[in-house]
Design a protein around this motif. Sequence first.
Motif, PDB file in Angstrom:
ATOM      1  N   ASN A   1       0.831  -1.215   0.000  1.00  0.00           N
ATOM      2  CA  ASN A   1       0.000   0.000   0.000  1.00  0.00           C
ATOM      3  C   ASN A   1       0.865   1.265   0.000  1.00  0.00           C
ATOM      4  OD1 ASN A   1      -2.429  -1.360  -0.064  1.00  0.00           O
ATOM      5  ND2 ASN A   1      -2.682  -1.397   2.166  1.00  0.00           N
ATOM      6  N   ALA A   2       1.955   1.218   0.773  1.00  0.00           N
ATOM      7  CA  ALA A   2       2.850   2.383   0.805  1.00  0.00           C
ATOM      8  C   ALA A   2       3.442   2.645  -0.576  1.00  0.00           C
ATOM      9  CB  ALA A   2       3.962   2.159   1.833  1.00  0.00           C
ATOM     10  N   ILE A   3       3.844   1.579  -1.270  1.00  0.00           N
ATOM     11  CA  ILE A   3       4.402   1.751  -2.615  1.00  0.00           C
ATOM     12  C   ILE A   3       3.334   2.280  -3.572  1.00  0.00           C
ATOM     13  CG2 ILE A   3       5.550   0.623  -4.562  1.00  0.00           C
ATOM     14  CD1 ILE A   3       6.632  -1.444  -2.569  1.00  0.00           C
ATOM     15  N   MET A   4       2.093   1.783  -3.434  1.00  0.00           N
ATOM     16  CA  MET A   4       1.020   2.322  -4.283  1.00  0.00           C
ATOM     17  C   MET A   4       0.887   3.823  -4.050  1.00  0.00           C
ATOM     18  SD  MET A   4      -2.215  -0.225  -4.678  1.00  0.00           S
ATOM     19  CE  MET A   4      -2.164  -1.522  -3.440  1.00  0.00           C
ATOM     20  N   LEU A   5       0.908   4.240  -2.808  1.00  0.00           N
ATOM     21  CA  LEU A   5       0.701   5.657  -2.540  1.00  0.00           C
ATOM     22  C   LEU A   5       1.839   6.501  -3.100  1.00  0.00           C
ATOM     23  CD1 LEU A   5      -1.421   7.424  -0.813  1.00  0.00           C
ATOM     24  CD2 LEU A   5       0.687   8.005   0.385  1.00  0.00           C
ATOM     25  N   THR A   6       3.075   6.039  -2.926  1.00  0.00           N
ATOM     26  CA  THR A   6       4.201   6.896  -3.329  1.00  0.00           C
ATOM     27  C   THR A   6       4.564   6.741  -4.800  1.00  0.00           C
ATOM     28  OG1 THR A   6       5.719   5.210  -2.480  1.00  0.00           O
ATOM     29  CG2 THR A   6       5.249   7.060  -1.035  1.00  0.00           C
ATOM     30  N   CYS A   7       4.166   5.621  -5.421  1.00  0.00           N
ATOM     31  CA  CYS A   7       4.637   5.348  -6.790  1.00  0.00           C
ATOM     32  C   CYS A   7       3.535   4.899  -7.743  1.00  0.00           C
ATOM     33  CB  CYS A   7       5.698   4.243  -6.773  1.00  0.00           C
ATOM     34  SG  CYS A   7       6.954   4.396  -5.503  1.00  0.00           S
ATOM     35  N   GLY A   8       2.292   4.927  -7.331  1.00  0.00           N
ATOM     36  CA  GLY A   8       1.254   4.280  -8.123  1.00  0.00           C
ATOM     37  C   GLY A   8       0.759   5.064  -9.330  1.00  0.00           C
ATOM     38  N   PHE A   9       1.151   6.336  -9.419  1.00  0.00           N
ATOM     39  CA  PHE A   9       0.583   7.163 -10.485  1.00  0.00           C
ATOM     40  C   PHE A   9       1.659   7.875 -11.295  1.00  0.00           C
ATOM     41  CE2 PHE A   9      -2.778   6.225  -7.679  1.00  0.00           C
ATOM     42  CZ  PHE A   9      -3.912   6.144  -8.467  1.00  0.00           C
ATOM     43  N   TYR A  10       2.694   7.108 -11.693  1.00  0.00           N
ATOM     44  CA  TYR A  10       3.771   7.679 -12.500  1.00  0.00           C
ATOM     45  C   TYR A  10       4.293   8.949 -11.822  1.00  0.00           C
ATOM     46  CZ  TYR A  10       1.221   4.546 -15.536  1.00  0.00           C
ATOM     47  OH  TYR A  10       0.558   3.460 -16.032  1.00  0.00           O
ATOM     48  N   ASP A  11       4.541   9.990 -12.593  1.00  0.00           N
ATOM     49  CA  ASP A  11       5.052  11.211 -11.973  1.00  0.00           C
ATOM     50  C   ASP A  11       3.926  12.114 -11.458  1.00  0.00           C
ATOM     51  OD1 ASP A  11       4.828  11.204 -14.838  1.00  0.00           O
ATOM     52  OD2 ASP A  11       5.325  13.321 -14.745  1.00  0.00           O
ATOM     53  N   GLU A  12       2.750  11.519 -11.284  1.00  0.00           N
ATOM     54  CA  GLU A  12       1.647  12.262 -10.687  1.00  0.00           C
ATOM     55  C   GLU A  12       1.282  11.641  -9.332  1.00  0.00           C
ATOM     56  OE1 GLU A  12      -2.044  14.509 -12.909  1.00  0.00           O
ATOM     57  OE2 GLU A  12      -1.952  12.340 -13.123  1.00  0.00           O
ATOM     58  N   ALA A  13       2.186  10.848  -8.778  1.00  0.00           N
ATOM     59  CA  ALA A  13       1.901  10.162  -7.512  1.00  0.00           C
ATOM     60  C   ALA A  13       1.675  11.178  -6.397  1.00  0.00           C
ATOM     61  CB  ALA A  13       3.044   9.215  -7.161  1.00  0.00           C
ATOM     62  N   GLY A  14       2.512  12.222  -6.367  1.00  0.00           N
ATOM     63  CA  GLY A  14       2.345  13.248  -5.348  1.00  0.00           C
ATOM     64  C   GLY A  14       0.998  13.930  -5.493  1.00  0.00           C
ATOM     65  N   GLU A  15       0.630  14.235  -6.720  1.00  0.00           N
ATOM     66  CA  GLU A  15      -0.656  14.871  -6.993  1.00  0.00           C
ATOM     67  C   GLU A  15      -1.822  13.999  -6.525  1.00  0.00           C
ATOM     68  OE1 GLU A  15      -0.877  17.871  -8.181  1.00  0.00           O
ATOM     69  OE2 GLU A  15      -3.012  18.024  -8.630  1.00  0.00           O
ATOM     70  N   PHE A  16      -1.742  12.700  -6.785  1.00  0.00           N
ATOM     71  CA  PHE A  16      -2.838  11.813  -6.380  1.00  0.00           C
ATOM     72  C   PHE A  16      -2.925  11.744  -4.857  1.00  0.00           C
ATOM     73  CE2 PHE A  16      -5.042   7.753  -5.692  1.00  0.00           C
ATOM     74  CZ  PHE A  16      -6.108   7.883  -6.553  1.00  0.00           C
ATOM     75  N   ALA A  17      -1.768  11.613  -4.199  1.00  0.00           N
ATOM     76  CA  ALA A  17      -1.765  11.609  -2.736  1.00  0.00           C
ATOM     77  C   ALA A  17      -2.349  12.915  -2.225  1.00  0.00           C
ATOM     78  CB  ALA A  17      -0.345  11.417  -2.213  1.00  0.00           C
ATOM     79  N   PHE A  18      -1.977  14.013  -2.876  1.00  0.00           N
ATOM     80  CA  PHE A  18      -2.396  15.355  -2.470  1.00  0.00           C
ATOM     81  C   PHE A  18      -3.898  15.560  -2.682  1.00  0.00           C
ATOM     82  CE2 PHE A  18      -2.842  19.923  -3.516  1.00  0.00           C
ATOM     83  CZ  PHE A  18      -2.116  20.528  -2.499  1.00  0.00           C
ATOM     84  N   GLU A  19      -4.393  15.140  -3.828  1.00  0.00           N
ATOM     85  CA  GLU A  19      -5.791  15.407  -4.162  1.00  0.00           C
ATOM     86  C   GLU A  19      -6.731  14.343  -3.614  1.00  0.00           C
ATOM     87  OE1 GLU A  19      -6.899  18.062  -5.509  1.00  0.00           O
ATOM     88  OE2 GLU A  19      -5.235  18.968  -6.611  1.00  0.00           O
ATOM     89  N   VAL A  20      -6.278  13.095  -3.653  1.00  0.00           N
ATOM     90  CA  VAL A  20      -7.169  11.989  -3.309  1.00  0.00           C
ATOM     91  C   VAL A  20      -6.826  11.429  -1.928  1.00  0.00           C
ATOM     92  CG1 VAL A  20      -7.987   9.701  -3.994  1.00  0.00           C
ATOM     93  CG2 VAL A  20      -7.525  11.439  -5.752  1.00  0.00           C
ATOM     94  N   GLY A  21      -5.541  11.149  -1.724  1.00  0.00           N
ATOM     95  CA  GLY A  21      -5.146  10.674  -0.406  1.00  0.00           C
ATOM     96  C   GLY A  21      -5.450   9.219  -0.124  1.00  0.00           C
ATOM     97  N   LEU A  22      -5.322   8.369  -1.152  1.00  0.00           N
ATOM     98  CA  LEU A  22      -5.516   6.929  -0.975  1.00  0.00           C
ATOM     99  C   LEU A  22      -4.415   6.180  -1.728  1.00  0.00           C
ATOM    100  CD1 LEU A  22      -9.354   6.541  -1.789  1.00  0.00           C
ATOM    101  CD2 LEU A  22      -8.305   6.582   0.493  1.00  0.00           C
ATOM    102  N   PRO A  23      -3.971   5.038  -1.218  1.00  0.00           N
ATOM    103  CA  PRO A  23      -3.108   4.182  -2.036  1.00  0.00           C
ATOM    104  C   PRO A  23      -3.910   3.713  -3.242  1.00  0.00           C
ATOM    105  CG  PRO A  23      -3.263   3.358   0.235  1.00  0.00           C
ATOM    106  CD  PRO A  23      -4.289   4.440   0.091  1.00  0.00           C
TER     107      PRO A  23
END
Lengths: 304, 304, 304, 304
Positions: B231-253
């Motif tokens: 789950n941690a890897i999904m959160l930090t790496c799951g969305f290519y170079d938009e992983a930070g954005e997804f964590a920021f906007e959505v906040g889910l692995p």
Amino acid sequence: MMDFQHVINSIHDDLKHEVNRGLVANYIPELSHIDANNFGIYLKLISGENFSVGHSNTPFSIQSISKVFALSMAFNFKGDQLWQRLDVEPSGDPFNHLSLLELENGIPRNPFINSGAIVIADILISQLDNPKADFLNYVRELANDNSINYNESVATSEKTTGFNNYAAANLLKSYGNLENKVEDVLDFYFHQCAIEMNCEQLTSAFFMFANHGVCLQNIKRLSSSQIKRINAIMLTCGFYDEAGEFAFEVGLPGKSGVGGGIVALLPNQFVISTWSPGLNPKGNSKIGMQALEAFTTKTKLSIF
Amino acid sequence: MMDFQHVINSIHDDLKHEVNRGLVANYIPELSHIDANNFGIYLKLISGENFSVGHSNTPFSIQSISKVFALSMAFNFKGDQLWQRLDVEPSGDPFNHLSLLELENGIPRNPFINSGAIVIADILISQLDNPKADFLNYVRELANDNSINYNESVATSEKTTGFNNYAAANLLKSYGNLENKVEDVLDFYFHQCAIEMNCEQLTSAFFMFANHGVCLQNIKRLSSSQIKRINAIMLTCGFYDEAGEFAFEVGLPGKSGVGGGIVALLPNQFVISTWSPGLNPKGNSKIGMQALEAFTTKTKLSIF
Amino acid sequence: MMDFQHVINSIHDDLKHEVNRGLVANYIPELSHIDANNFGIYLKLISGENFSVGHSNTPFSIQSISKVFALSMAFNFKGDQLWQRLDVEPSGDPFNHLSLLELENGIPRNPFINSGAIVIADILISQLDNPKADFLNYVRELANDNSINYNESVATSEKTTGFNNYAAANLLKSYGNLENKVEDVLDFYFHQCAIEMNCEQLTSAFFMFANHGVCLQNIKRLSSSQIKRINAIMLTCGFYDEAGEFAFEVGLPGKSGVGGGIVALLPNQFVISTWSPGLNPKGNSKIGMQALEAFTTKTKLSIF
Amino acid sequence: MMDFQHVINSIHDDLKHEVNRGLVANYIPELSHIDANNFGIYLKLISGENFSVGHSNTPFSIQSISKVFALSMAFNFKGDQLWQRLDVEPSGDPFNHLSLLELENGIPRNPFINSGAIVIADILISQLDNPKADFLNYVRELANDNSINYNESVATSEKTTGFNNYAAANLLKSYGNLENKVEDVLDFYFHQCAIEMNCEQLTSAFFMFANHGVCLQNIKRLSSSQIKRINAIMLTCGFYDEAGEFAFEVGLPGKSGVGGGIVALLPNQFVISTWSPGLNPKGNSKIGMQALEAFTTKTKLSIF
């Protein structure tokens, strides 16, 4: 006139017992067994005289030196259209040639880094009826020597271990900068690199680059302007990320190969080849570099 | 309890007529013909309830979402030995994944960039008797649904056009970080990515990541600690170079694929899948990202 | 309820005699003399209970932990306008932070790499009447403790040796992403990093990040959505190029500083601070990382 | 003998009405008001004859051309010790010169990229009693012309806007590759670049590089070997990331500046300077490059 035989003899004497001769390339298994003590020099003046010392008649794998032949053949076919598919700038980068290719959208920096040479190979197999036979024939004609041949076991050795070249070719293909199949381009490329020549043959084949495009058989093969341009690329890009160092220490256009060969030339004056299989950390012949530096220092003959 | 059906209905209503739906991936020819108006959501609570809206039962190509299944299978086989061959850091880089691989000597940044997923594929085909059959079976078991299958024409399509993946695999091979043949690894990898599932099946298959490693069939497949790490890897790496954005906007692995699917989860609470084939410039489903952001905003359910 | 005092005592016992404690930061001369045997933990539950062990009341230089305070203050002033001047993606890169800044035209990857924190500092001094006094006051209010202060000799030490930060600020200025003078921005930035706090004060000041933006004094300072976003950035970017590792091993949003402090939190549950001055090769407190990993392993409390 | 006056006249005629003259540098405010129609050529043969056309006596800001003077002075002071602090390889990179500096631990690629020239400036102010006066004097002696001067307002203009150079100098300082204070080094460097000379003066000052180190006043200032080496660096690194292109098209060692000047030379034969303020996208004088290409094409005089 300068006593060139004496000059190359003394250089050969100074360096033949040098203990630290660099490391023979081992990434191509077939090349790893060459005796590091081989050392030859062959000098041909444009005026016709020849001078040699050491193992100047032992054939070795010319490897990247073949890129100059391939470039000259492709330049003749395509003229300046060539530069739509690759550039003429030094790469500057030791470690990340694929990185640069990515940053620059699949346009190789120059024809002498592997990715650039692979583009040249792609151009040649699109142009030639029998690419491998025609290319070999071209090199034989330049050297005026029909005994030159591919070493098939070296070509096969690279084919089974050259993963980095497969990576480069596939990356080029992904950017649309490869017309033919990866396998076909690399089969040609690995053969091109696996040509075996000795110092004398290399010197003869490079004669035209010091002679305005007129080869030993007195055939005009490229325009003076094209020859000038190829010499410029040799000077700025001929020695991997040590091109600046070679220009700085030696001051001649030239090209090296991981087989330990180096060819260099002074337009209108001479062509010189050296062979010593041990490489320095940048992948150029260690003793060959030293021999050429000594040659231009002793003779004061350089383009600068 | 929250009225989840109402929540996903209203999100679906808000977004189904959105004109700007992103671009359907066209680099895999077989995927380029999908109708961009497809849009489905499927939500499964750990407590057992299910909610769906739109095209939640239409199968699509899961593409990179498959990397989570492959990682979980390899992690189960190799445990922490896995991390000798790849890392768990975000790649941060949109444009030069091969560059990073060169800079870091053939050790991929994480299991979700292509080079990392290719290393995982290599590990699986070394471990499995019948790699393609066994992997498909594993996904079927996770989803508790034997109708799931490879789309052979998508796999073939990638095989003939996936030059960038050939480049990555050959580069890994050149660094000694690939045990099997490039062709074999990529055949497996292209099949893995060509699995077709619908939102419901994806949600079911990801159930174990929200449930401490216990899948829908009540089998404990990975330890709680391994699940937490994935789950941690999904959160930090799951969305290519938009992983930070997804964590920021959505906040889910979560994990996205270029087929337009996204799966995300809140441990102990729910799994949610969306499908909308149009991608934003970073390669993630445009409408799917918006739907998931709306979901966590409306429900205030996120890991942060 | 879990016996948290027992948990942190046992972690402290296990690690206090560990021989390999990492290296105390020596690039800021003033910090290089701290005793590496300092080791404290402070835990505050949202429900109100507090637990501590070791040197939890010894002040230390919070350094990069201050970036979270600065970000929260700037986010409050500017809202989402903030993201026009910097991004929220992990940097992924250990060695070349200026490189990334060049490649991305002066837009820092996130607010926690130095260049991003310098942009935040620039925003704050444009907004604040008395930047240094106002910022210190803000931190005191968050911690509910007026004894917190700048260590002027640490600030001066950085000012005379922080050439890399001068390089970053000038590069930002060259891209037009710095409104104020380099000297003024860095004077503020070096002071911000030179705040001294102990584990108890840090834990108190971070209370609002685990409590939807409501600080210890029961004042709502940021919206729930902003707090969620800051926590997301902490998770993806809070530990330099070891952010993925921290998420993987610990699984909590947090922030470290080269003074050896780490703060981490679980929303709605707790805030925990550790201090141990020795750093691992990536610049994070070695013993602190181990303590937090042990804490989430023993308590099974993580966001994943 | 060739009618050189006719050659340069015809080149001047062909290019003086060219509409597309490139863009005058605007990043140094003081330089942005120069009339783009200025165009001069000055040619000096080693044998003593001089030829000129156009604005060959209008002074302009020599900018980066000054780096050759600085290098020659530092090389004379330090000999080959110089190369412990910088390299002689082409940089190859248009956009990220600080990136390279980071990757290579603060050792600039060559003396002509800004970071390398800043290291040279640092060496000079460590060696000289009155750095600015002594350097100006040296240039005056080379040109045999005491009317040459700094343009103080150009130097001041760079000082207040040259943030990228401040970034480079601070980065060098952070790697320990700058002995003196950043402010002092850059004050010298900005003055060095702000020297004003006309084509005739530049040609005179470069005489020694075509004449084995013997300047116009018949003083031997550097060894033949050092001169050869500086010429080699000019060829491989003298034109930013267009060095390969210049070698390819023109085939002479040379150096350009953003003031629109270019000096080039053929050892033992001639020195030629051009001035046309409009720059091409790589930062070299657009018309100057074309003029020099035409000159070597028409005269067939190049090193290749």
